[in-house]
Design an enzyme around this catalytic site. Structure first.
Site, PDB file in Angstrom:
ATOM      1  N   ASP A   1       0.878  -1.195  -0.038  1.00 42.79           N
ATOM      2  CA  ASP A   1       0.136  -0.007  -0.163  1.00 42.79           C
ATOM      3  C   ASP A   1       1.082   1.327  -0.149  1.00 42.79           C
ATOM      4  O   ASP A   1       1.782   1.211   0.812  1.00 42.79           O
ATOM      5  CB  ASP A   1      -0.898  -0.156   1.360  1.00 42.79           C
TER       6      ASP A   1
ATOM      7  N   ASN B   1      -2.053  12.926  -3.519  1.00 48.04           N
ATOM      8  CA  ASN B   1      -3.105  13.601  -4.491  1.00 48.04           C
ATOM      9  C   ASN B   1      -3.408  14.958  -3.967  1.00 48.04           C
ATOM     10  O   ASN B   1      -3.498  15.707  -4.921  1.00 48.04           O
ATOM     11  CB  ASN B   1      -4.331  12.610  -4.039  1.00 48.04           C
TER      12      ASN B   1
ATOM     13  N   HIS C   1      -4.359  14.800  -8.618  1.00 47.77           N
ATOM     14  CA  HIS C   1      -4.705  13.500  -8.899  1.00 47.77           C
ATOM     15  C   HIS C   1      -3.788  13.085 -10.129  1.00 47.77           C
ATOM     16  O   HIS C   1      -3.955  11.696  -9.834  1.00 47.77           O
ATOM     17  CB  HIS C   1      -6.180  13.339  -9.337  1.00 47.77           C
TER      18      HIS C   1
ATOM     19  N   ASP D   1      -1.984   9.554 -10.165  1.00 51.18           N
ATOM     20  CA  ASP D   1      -1.736   8.482 -11.141  1.00 51.18           C
ATOM     21  C   ASP D   1      -0.639   8.338 -11.574  1.00 51.18           C
ATOM     22  O   ASP D   1      -0.107   7.055 -11.822  1.00 51.18           O
ATOM     23  CB  ASP D   1      -2.742   8.887 -12.268  1.00 51.18           C
TER      24      ASP D   1
ATOM     25  N   GLU E   1      -4.770   2.374  -3.938  1.00 49.39           N
ATOM     26  CA  GLU E   1      -3.400   2.381  -3.954  1.00 49.39           C
ATOM     27  C   GLU E   1      -2.838   0.989  -3.502  1.00 49.39           C
ATOM     28  O   GLU E   1      -1.494   1.187  -2.881  1.00 49.39           O
ATOM     29  CB  GLU E   1      -2.804   3.677  -3.317  1.00 49.39           C
TER      30      GLU E   1
END
Ligand code: MG
Length: 308
Positions: free
Chosen positions: A173, A181, A186, A190, A216
């Protein structure tokens, strides 16, 4: 047919013996395993005990015509994904329209050029293969999506039980992903996911299973690998990810990971995944950016159990 990844099989359903043999001959010549049936009923009988990749089917036939066979194929779950091409002398536009309304891949009218027919069969099969592959992948990272990854890992776990062996499952994770973010936007989030996916891909073997499990979170499975060998691999991934994220995003991003070994820590996917998740959470509690092997005494401080 050297560009085919495997030998495909086709079923030719046609009452006219000459046409049937012509198509079978050309398919076999192109490397297919070809089966033949003289009408729909015969074809259905054959399909009871044989799976084929594609059916090339005449429409006008005695006993059971092509439309009826198409409906029968559509009604059986195990046949529904078979490619299907109508091959017919009915060449009026309304015939073609009617044929295509059966949801077939192609409608080819007679007379036809056998080599063009084979090329169409090939085009249908490669289109289907591409769609099947795309359906397994997470669009952003091009890793297995959760459903496909889980299926692959379950298959490995069954294999481990049948031919006693071991494997390692890793739950991973990204740390502070929300902050990434919020700070960088964002699109940057990504990019971090894509970057990690690249690191995971380049640090794993072709037999390893790499899955974007959600948001994630990533789940990895290393067949024939014990915990002692898996941990350094994950630590290398960690260093590489931190280095690359700092280089490309000017922000050092890390992940926390938890590791379980099968069958030592369990042999069911759900149990292994939950335990790897507990170990991962322990990594978070102990300062993040680390790998923690699961141990029976690991206690997760109030983390709600997941229901995968
Ligand atoms: Mg006919």
């Amino acid at each position: 047919m050297s560009h085919m990844e495997r030998q495909y099989s086709a079923l030719v359903v046609e009452d006219d013996a000459h046409t049937r043999e012509l198509v079978v001959f050309n398919l076999e010549d192109a490397g297919y395993r070809a089966h033949a049936a003289a009408n729909g009923a015969e074809a259905l009988k054959l399909l009871e005990h044989r799976v084929v990749d594609i059916i090339i089917c005449d429409i006008m036939m005695p006993e059971m015509n092509g439309f009826a066979l198409r409906e029968a194929v559509q009604s059986q779950a195990k046949l529904r994904d078979t490619g299907f091409i109508f091959l017919s002398a009915k060449s009026l536009p309304e015939d073609e329209i009617r044929g295509l309304r059966y949801g077939v891949d192609e409608y080819i009218t007679k007379p036809f050029n056998p080599e063009v027919l084979v090329a169409r069969v090939e085009a249908v099969l490669s289109r289907r293969a591409a769609l099947a592959k795309a359906a397994q992948l997470d669009p952003l990272t091009q890793l297995f999506n959760r459903q496909a990854g889980e299926r692959e890992i379950r298959r490995e776990l069954e294999r481990i039980q049948r031919y006693p062996s071991i494997g390692t499952l890793v739950f991973l994770d990204i740390d502070e992903f929300k902050a990434v973010n919020d700070t960088l936007g964002h699109a940057a989030g990504d990019r971090a996911l894509v970057l990690l996916a690249e690191v995971l891909r380049e640090s794993t073997r072709s037999v390893d299973i790499v899955t974007r499990y959600g948001g994630e979170e990533f789940v990895l499975f290393f067949p024939q690998t014990d915990e002692a060998n898996a941990v350094p691999v994950i630590e290398r991934m960690q260093r590489r990810f931190q280095y690359l994220s700092e280089k490309h995003a000017q922000l050092r991003i890390s992940f926390s990971a938890g590791v379980v070994e099968a069958p030592r820590d369990g042999n069911q996917f759900d149990v292994l995944c939950r335990r790897a998740d507990e170990a991962m959470y322990s990594s978070k509690e102990h300062g993040k950016a680390r790998v923690t092997p699961w141990r029976p005494n690991i206690r997760h401080a109030g983390r709600p159990l997941r229901t995968p």
